[in-house]
Scaffold this motif. Structure first.
Motif, PDB file in Angstrom:
ATOM      1  N   GLN A 252      -7.203  -0.929  -5.047  1.00 32.62           N
ATOM      2  CA  GLN A 252      -6.492  -0.039  -4.124  1.00 32.62           C
ATOM      3  C   GLN A 252      -5.149   0.392  -4.706  1.00 32.62           C
ATOM      4  O   GLN A 252      -4.785   1.568  -4.667  1.00 32.62           O
ATOM      5  N   GLN A 253      -4.394  -0.568  -5.254  1.00 35.06           N
ATOM      6  CA  GLN A 253      -3.095  -0.239  -5.844  1.00 35.06           C
ATOM      7  C   GLN A 253      -3.263   0.550  -7.137  1.00 35.06           C
ATOM      8  O   GLN A 253      -2.472   1.465  -7.425  1.00 35.06           O
ATOM      9  N   TYR A 283      -0.380   7.024   0.700  1.00 30.76           N
ATOM     10  CA  TYR A 283      -0.789   5.627   0.565  1.00 30.76           C
ATOM     11  C   TYR A 283       0.127   4.592   1.230  1.00 30.76           C
ATOM     12  O   TYR A 283      -0.305   3.473   1.485  1.00 30.76           O
ATOM     13  N   LEU A 287      -1.072   0.626   2.211  1.00 31.10           N
ATOM     14  CA  LEU A 287      -0.949  -0.322   1.115  1.00 31.10           C
ATOM     15  C   LEU A 287       0.238  -1.257   1.309  1.00 31.10           C
ATOM     16  O   LEU A 287       1.353  -0.814   1.582  1.00 31.10           O
TER      17      LEU A 287
END
Length: 319
Positions: A252-253, A283, A287
């Motif tokens: 995801q990062q 994001y 996140l």
């Protein structure tokens, strides 16, 4: 000679701690006496008496009356230090002193985290600009301790202090007191503190360098996982240090970094700030630990995102 200096200094500390002496006497006579004893021994002797008698800087009452604007500076070197050198603890240490000042404004500087191994850092530039933008005001720079300001080479740190002392700035270190560096005694005292802070930093590097190299050679990474990576083995019950330091890609990062690089390569004259703003809008809400702009800019220049692990300029491992 060193033994004599330590003995005489110790006796003076006992006398000053137990007997009331007028401020004038402390300011003008105690300095001279202690300096004579200090000259008989080694540099560390100065630390025996300065914190106890409190005459190294300027009078707290005088300093509080002079200050118009306060800069509260808090610093940690990394997120993993939040307990040991947390900003909240630093804030609490200087809070009572700030409350005793009749100030016009408090400016808080504590963005993200940064190493004090150099004075060439963003928050230091911000402090200088604030002071320069208030030429008619007395600015009080409030810090918990000297090592929160600097672990840089002493001359480098001294340049920063000299630049600010050209303006009307009063420095407050919770473990030392108030300084305006208007006389050599104040300058000498803080210079010794800067030397001590740098020595401590060098000793930390020596203690950790060999261990960090062995971890990197095994493909691990000491310290907190970088944005875009995770350490899945760090929370299990294994005793294998190399296993707990292994980095894996956080998908995801990593998507944020990949998209940033793609946009930079596809744009003729890329503006990193604009790219960061777009990614932040997309994001940040979903996140955890989405980086600040300064950290994001550093990611784009960090060799670790190529997969190489360096130690003292040598590539010793790969992610």
């Amino acid at each position: 000679n060193q033994g004599i200096g330590l003995l005489l200094t110790s006796l003076l500390c006992i006398v000053f701690a137990g007997v009331w002496i007028p401020d004038t006497a402390i300011k003008y006579w105690a300095r001279v006496l202690i300096w004579c004893f200090y000259k008989l021994s080694e540099q560390p002797t100065i630390y025996w008496f300065v914190p106890l008698v409190g005459f190294a800087g300027i009078s707290p009452d005088e300093a509080r009356q002079r200050i118009d604007i306060i800069i509260e500076y808090l610093r940690v070197s990394g997120q993993e230090q939040s307990n040991k050198h947390g900003k909240e603890r630093q804030k609490n240490t200087i809070k009572d002193e700030i409350d005793d000042i009749d100030f016009e404004e408090v400016i808080h500087i504590s963005k993200d985290w940064e190493s004090a191994s150099t004075m060439l850092r963003e928050n230091i530039d911000v402090i200088v600009e604030i002071v320069r933008s208030h030429p008619d005001k007395t600015v009080g720079l409030m810090i918990e301790s000297v090592d929160r300001l600097s672990r840089a080479p002493p001359f480098e740190a001294a340049v920063f202090l000299w630049v600010l002392s050209r303006f009307d700035v009063v420095f407050y270190f919770a473990d030392w007191g108030y300084f305006d560096f208007s006389d050599p005694h104040q300058q000498l005292t803080i210079f010794f503190a800067l030397v001590s802070s740098r020595d401590e930093y060098i000793n930390i590097l020596k203690r950790t360098s060999s261990g960090q190299k062995s971890v990197k050679e095994a493909g691990g990474f000491p310290g907190r996982a970088l944005f875009g990576y995770s350490k899945p083995g760090s929370n299990d019950d294994t005793n294998d240090d190399n296993h707990s330091n292994k980095l894996e890609i956080n998908e995801q990062q990593a998507e944020v970094i990949t998209q940033a690089v793609d946009e930079i390569l596809a744009t003729e004259d890329p503006v990193v700030q604009s790219i960061y703003d777009d990614l932040s809008d997309k994001y940040e809400a979903e996140l955890e630990d989405f980086p600040e702009y300064g950290s994001f800019f550093g990611i784009l220049r960090n060799e670790k995102y190529t997969g190489d692990l360096e130690h003292d300029g040598e590539i010793v491992g790969h992610i």
